[in-house]
Design an enzyme around this catalytic site. Structure first.
Site, PDB file in Angstrom:
ATOM      1  N   GLY A  22     -55.206   4.746  53.370  1.00  0.00           N
ATOM      2  CA  GLY A  22     -54.573   3.854  52.384  1.00  0.00           C
ATOM      3  C   GLY A  22     -54.948   2.394  52.565  1.00  0.00           C
ATOM      4  CB  THR A  81     -46.345  -9.656  55.153  1.00  0.00           C
ATOM      5  OG1 THR A  81     -47.714  -9.336  54.926  1.00  0.00           O
ATOM      6  CG2 THR A  81     -45.506  -8.453  54.756  1.00  0.00           C
ATOM      7  CG  ASP A  82     -50.767 -11.238  52.350  1.00  0.00           C
ATOM      8  OD1 ASP A  82     -50.447 -10.435  53.252  1.00  0.00           O
ATOM      9  OD2 ASP A  82     -51.913 -11.732  52.254  1.00  0.00           O
ATOM     10  CD  GLU A  83     -50.372  -5.996  55.299  1.00  0.00           C
ATOM     11  OE1 GLU A  83     -50.015  -4.811  55.283  1.00  0.00           O
ATOM     12  OE2 GLU A  83     -51.112  -6.473  56.162  1.00  0.00           O
ATOM     13  CB  ALA A 142     -42.842   0.535  52.209  1.00  0.00           C
ATOM     14  N   PRO A 181     -64.730  -2.252  66.867  1.00  0.00           N
ATOM     15  CG  PRO A 181     -62.613  -1.344  67.263  1.00  0.00           C
ATOM     16  CD  PRO A 181     -63.563  -2.381  67.750  1.00  0.00           C
ATOM     17  CE1 TYR A 192     -45.256  -5.573  58.984  1.00  0.00           C
ATOM     18  CE2 TYR A 192     -47.110  -5.785  57.476  1.00  0.00           C
ATOM     19  CZ  TYR A 192     -46.137  -6.367  58.268  1.00  0.00           C
ATOM     20  OH  TYR A 192     -46.032  -7.736  58.348  1.00  0.00           O
ATOM     21  CG  ASP A 251     -61.315   2.815  55.745  1.00  0.00           C
ATOM     22  OD1 ASP A 251     -60.763   1.881  56.361  1.00  0.00           O
ATOM     23  OD2 ASP A 251     -61.763   2.692  54.595  1.00  0.00           O
ATOM     24  CE  LYS A 284     -42.005  -8.540  57.269  1.00  0.00           C
ATOM     25  NZ  LYS A 284     -41.227  -9.214  58.343  1.00  0.00           N
TER      26      LYS A 284
HETATM   27  P1  NAD Z   1     -45.601  -9.494  66.724  1.00  0.00           P
HETATM   28  O1  NAD Z   1     -45.710  -8.023  66.630  1.00  0.00           O
HETATM   29  O2  NAD Z   1     -46.605 -10.253  67.512  1.00  0.00           O
HETATM   30  O3  NAD Z   1     -44.165  -9.895  67.314  1.00  0.00           O
HETATM   31  C1  NAD Z   1     -42.986  -9.259  66.905  1.00  0.00           C
HETATM   32  C2  NAD Z   1     -41.875  -9.680  67.868  1.00  0.00           C
HETATM   33  O4  NAD Z   1     -40.652  -9.077  67.417  1.00  0.00           O
HETATM   34  C3  NAD Z   1     -42.098  -9.208  69.314  1.00  0.00           C
HETATM   35  O5  NAD Z   1     -41.799 -10.250  70.211  1.00  0.00           O
HETATM   36  C4  NAD Z   1     -41.109  -8.054  69.477  1.00  0.00           C
HETATM   37  O6  NAD Z   1     -40.648  -7.883  70.801  1.00  0.00           O
HETATM   38  C5  NAD Z   1     -39.986  -8.488  68.527  1.00  0.00           C
HETATM   39  N1  NAD Z   1     -39.201  -7.339  68.053  1.00  0.00           N
HETATM   40  C6  NAD Z   1     -39.682  -6.181  67.535  1.00  0.00           C
HETATM   41  N2  NAD Z   1     -38.651  -5.362  67.249  1.00  0.00           N
HETATM   42  C7  NAD Z   1     -37.506  -6.017  67.590  1.00  0.00           C
HETATM   43  C8  NAD Z   1     -36.127  -5.701  67.511  1.00  0.00           C
HETATM   44  N3  NAD Z   1     -35.707  -4.509  67.049  1.00  0.00           N
HETATM   45  N4  NAD Z   1     -35.231  -6.623  67.916  1.00  0.00           N
HETATM   46  C9  NAD Z   1     -35.634  -7.837  68.394  1.00  0.00           C
HETATM   47  N5  NAD Z   1     -36.935  -8.179  68.515  1.00  0.00           N
HETATM   48  C10 NAD Z   1     -37.858  -7.285  68.101  1.00  0.00           C
HETATM   49  O7  NAD Z   1     -45.537 -10.007  65.227  1.00  0.00           O
HETATM   50  P2  NAD Z   1     -46.170 -11.315  64.550  1.00  0.00           P
HETATM   51  O8  NAD Z   1     -47.562 -11.021  64.183  1.00  0.00           O
HETATM   52  O9  NAD Z   1     -45.821 -12.494  65.364  1.00  0.00           O
HETATM   53  O10 NAD Z   1     -45.315 -11.341  63.194  1.00  0.00           O
HETATM   54  C11 NAD Z   1     -44.054 -11.987  63.151  1.00  0.00           C
HETATM   55  C12 NAD Z   1     -43.484 -11.846  61.751  1.00  0.00           C
HETATM   56  O11 NAD Z   1     -44.381 -12.400  60.804  1.00  0.00           O
HETATM   57  C13 NAD Z   1     -43.254 -10.408  61.309  1.00  0.00           C
HETATM   58  O12 NAD Z   1     -42.047 -10.366  60.581  1.00  0.00           O
HETATM   59  C14 NAD Z   1     -44.445 -10.087  60.418  1.00  0.00           C
HETATM   60  O13 NAD Z   1     -44.096  -9.126  59.453  1.00  0.00           O
HETATM   61  C15 NAD Z   1     -44.690 -11.451  59.797  1.00  0.00           C
HETATM   62  N6  NAD Z   1     -46.063 -11.745  59.367  1.00  0.00           N
HETATM   63  C16 NAD Z   1     -47.098 -11.594  60.251  1.00  0.00           C
HETATM   64  C17 NAD Z   1     -48.381 -11.970  59.851  1.00  0.00           C
HETATM   65  C18 NAD Z   1     -49.560 -11.845  60.806  1.00  0.00           C
HETATM   66  O14 NAD Z   1     -50.698 -12.039  60.377  1.00  0.00           O
HETATM   67  N7  NAD Z   1     -49.350 -11.562  62.086  1.00  0.00           N
HETATM   68  C19 NAD Z   1     -48.597 -12.463  58.566  1.00  0.00           C
HETATM   69  C20 NAD Z   1     -47.509 -12.575  57.683  1.00  0.00           C
HETATM   70  C21 NAD Z   1     -46.244 -12.233  58.113  1.00  0.00           C
HETATM   71  O1  DAU Z   2     -51.522  -9.858  55.447  1.00  0.00           O
HETATM   72  C1  DAU Z   2     -50.573 -10.161  56.431  1.00  0.00           C
HETATM   73  C2  DAU Z   2     -50.547  -9.067  57.469  1.00  0.00           C
HETATM   74  O2  DAU Z   2     -51.725  -9.227  58.256  1.00  0.00           O
HETATM   75  C3  DAU Z   2     -49.318  -9.100  58.352  1.00  0.00           C
HETATM   76  O3  DAU Z   2     -48.183  -8.866  57.559  1.00  0.00           O
HETATM   77  C4  DAU Z   2     -49.415  -8.042  59.453  1.00  0.00           C
HETATM   78  O4  DAU Z   2     -48.302  -8.147  60.325  1.00  0.00           O
HETATM   79  C5  DAU Z   2     -50.691  -8.296  60.240  1.00  0.00           C
HETATM   80  O5  DAU Z   2     -50.854  -7.301  61.222  1.00  0.00           O
HETATM   81  C6  DAU Z   2     -51.897  -8.308  59.307  1.00  0.00           C
HETATM   82  O6  DAU Z   2     -52.158  -6.986  58.772  1.00  0.00           O
HETATM   83  P1  DAU Z   2     -53.650  -6.406  58.640  1.00  0.00           P
HETATM   84  O7  DAU Z   2     -53.577  -4.944  58.582  1.00  0.00           O
HETATM   85  O8  DAU Z   2     -54.396  -7.112  57.566  1.00  0.00           O
HETATM   86  O9  DAU Z   2     -54.249  -6.931  60.074  1.00  0.00           O
HETATM   87  P2  DAU Z   2     -55.207  -6.207  61.136  1.00  0.00           P
HETATM   88  O10 DAU Z   2     -55.626  -7.274  62.090  1.00  0.00           O
HETATM   89  O11 DAU Z   2     -54.625  -4.956  61.664  1.00  0.00           O
HETATM   90  O12 DAU Z   2     -56.472  -5.823  60.249  1.00  0.00           O
HETATM   91  C7  DAU Z   2     -57.222  -6.825  59.556  1.00  0.00           C
HETATM   92  C8  DAU Z   2     -58.358  -6.117  58.819  1.00  0.00           C
HETATM   93  O13 DAU Z   2     -59.290  -5.597  59.799  1.00  0.00           O
HETATM   94  C9  DAU Z   2     -57.931  -4.920  58.001  1.00  0.00           C
HETATM   95  O14 DAU Z   2     -58.768  -4.819  56.856  1.00  0.00           O
HETATM   96  C10 DAU Z   2     -58.191  -3.724  58.927  1.00  0.00           C
HETATM   97  C11 DAU Z   2     -59.410  -4.181  59.691  1.00  0.00           C
HETATM   98  N1  DAU Z   2     -59.560  -3.645  61.066  1.00  0.00           N
HETATM   99  C12 DAU Z   2     -58.495  -3.750  61.904  1.00  0.00           C
HETATM  100  C13 DAU Z   2     -58.569  -3.277  63.211  1.00  0.00           C
HETATM  101  C14 DAU Z   2     -57.378  -3.363  64.134  1.00  0.00           C
HETATM  102  C15 DAU Z   2     -60.776  -3.109  61.493  1.00  0.00           C
HETATM  103  O15 DAU Z   2     -61.772  -3.050  60.729  1.00  0.00           O
HETATM  104  N2  DAU Z   2     -60.849  -2.655  62.788  1.00  0.00           N
HETATM  105  C16 DAU Z   2     -59.800  -2.685  63.644  1.00  0.00           C
HETATM  106  O16 DAU Z   2     -59.954  -2.202  64.805  1.00  0.00           O
END
Ligand code: NAD
Ligand code: DAU
Length: 336
Positions: free
Chosen positions: A276, A123-125, A152, A205, A150, A273, A154
């Site tokens: 962090g 992730t970019d995080e 940290a 929200p 999260y 909020d 990754k």
């Molecule tokens: P998600 O939470 O939708 O899916 C995670 C999957 O991993 C689930 O199917 C869960 O059952 C499985 N899992 C969790 N713990 C496990 C374990 N101990 N053993 C086996 N399987 C396990 O996540 P996502 O949003 O699809 O993200 C997938 C990957 O991409 C992650 O590594 C995340 O860090 C990365 N990523 C996500 C985003 C985003 O915007 N969603 C962006 C950049 C990177």
């Molecule tokens: O940047 C990549 C990351 O993007 C991935 O690595 C993570 O797995 C993925 O969950 C995502 O993280 P974010 O924290 O950016 O995504 P989230 O959808 O939780 O939140 C997006 C933005 O919206 C963030 O600024 C927090 C805000 N937010 C989120 C929720 C759930 C709200 O304002 N209200 C909400 O209820």
């Protein structure tokens, strides 16, 4: 080719399995997933009968299960993780276990089993946060500075992947991607949360002042980047992957969704909020563009419309997800 996909029952993993089997119908995919609250086999109904597809329920922290799933596997695409920042604030230990230890267990097994490529989805995080004024974006050269449990965890997993490349010669690649959106995303994340709440007649929200910026990418564009890295990426390298949105705030995203769904601004609810809360992410994807010819194909507006349509057409899918464990989580997180 035989691929082991970890976390294939989650959002991006399921999209990737659909994408890969559409484009590489003669390949075999083993989907290895623990089916945590985020894993959902409903996401894979369309590919269940594909002759190359199989599912193994297992935990990536379990070396025996992981080793036995690797028989004949040539490449691993490692998505499995705890992925939600808010949950990492409440339960950091689970994130360290799955994201750090789980990745190390997989790397070890990949090495033992002679796997030819280990692609790690990150992730970019891991790079921390930009200010709203920063002119620079995150790139492959940005130092790591994760700020949530999260991020940290990754970052820890990325370091282990690089260590296995340098120390043991395992052929690894890493992609650090920005925020994905699209079909099958769990409604705990901002865009599906907003869409499904509105479909239920509930408010959306928004954390803090709402002027937080993410770099949004349609999930299929991410899948295409992973395919290119697997096929043409260089072992030991990292590729940053990002979208085409320039400084679009959460408030603007929610306003766009409200407009597309014929709703008004009274449906926004300001809530406490996130501790962090990272102000801004932006990714420079020049390297993957110039070296592998990748660029996003989906404009944000059309991707968002397609996503809204998908959630409107798949009410059963998200109503089922929202009626389970998520109900309790929502109550606690939003005090409602
Ligand atoms: P998600 O939470 O939708 O899916 C995670 C999957 O991993 C689930 O199917 C869960 O059952 C499985 N899992 C969790 N713990 C496990 C374990 N101990 N053993 C086996 N399987 C396990 O996540 P996502 O949003 O699809 O993200 C997938 C990957 O991409 C992650 O590594 C995340 O860090 C990365 N990523 C996500 C985003 C985003 O915007 N969603 C962006 C950049 C990177
Ligand atoms: O940047 C990549 C990351 O993007 C991935 O690595 C993570 O797995 C993925 O969950 C995502 O993280 P974010 O924290 O950016 O995504 P989230 O959808 O939780 O939140 C997006 C933005 O919206 C963030 O600024 C927090 C805000 N937010 C989120 C929720 C759930 C709200 O304002 N209200 C909400 O209820």
């Amino acid at each position: 080719m035989k691929l082991l996909v970890t976390g294939g029952a989650g959002f991006i993993g399921a999209n990737f399995i659909h994408f890969w089997l559409r484009r590489n119908p003669n390949d075999a995919i083993v989907n290895f997933d623990a089916l945590t609250y985020a894993g959902n086999l409903e996401n894979l109904r369309d590919v269940e009968k594909h002759p190359g597809y199989s599912f193994v329920k297992g935990d990536i922290t379990d070396p025996i299960a992981v080793n036995s799933a690797m028989n004949g596997v040539e490449a691993i695409v490692h998505f499995a993780a705890e992925s939600h920042v808010d949950r990492s604030i409440d339960h950091p230990a689970t994130f360290v276990k799955t994201n750090v230890l789980g990745t190390q267990v997989l790397l070890d097994a990949a090495l033992k089993n002679g796997v030819k490529r280990f692609h790690h989805i990150s992730t970019d995080e891991v790079f921390g946060a930009l200010t709203l004024e920063d002119a620079t974006k995150f790139s492959e050269l940005t130092p790591y500075n994760p700020r949530s449990p999260y991020a940290a965890s990754k970052a820890g997993s990325d370091h282990l992947v690089r260590a296995y490349f340098h120390t043991y010669g395992l052929a690894t690649t890493i992609s650090n991607c920005s925020n994905n959106y699209g079909p099958y995303q769990h409604p705990e994340k901002l865009i599906p949360l907003a869409i499904t709440n509105l479909l239920e007649g509930k408010k959306v929200p928004i954390y803090g002042d709402g002027f937080y910026v993410r770099d949004w990418l349609y999930v299929e564009d991410h899948c295409r980047a992973i395919e290119l890295i697997l096929k043409h990426g260089v072992a030991g390298e990292t590729y940053c992957v990002g979208g085409m949105t320039e400084n679009i705030s959460n408030r603007q995203i929610i306003s766009k969704i409200l407009q597309l769904m014929d709703e008004n601004m009274s449906m926004i609810e300001e809530v406490s909020d996130r501790p962090g809360h990272d102000r801004r992410y932006a990714v420079d994807w020049t390297k993957i563009n110039t070296q592998l010819g990748w660029q996003p194909q989906h404009e944000f507006e059309t991707g968002l419309e397609e996503t809204i349509n998908w959630y409107m057409e798949h009410k059963d899918w998200w109503q089922h997800v929202k009626s389970g464990e998520y109900k309790e989580y929502y109550k606690k997180q939003y005090q409602s």
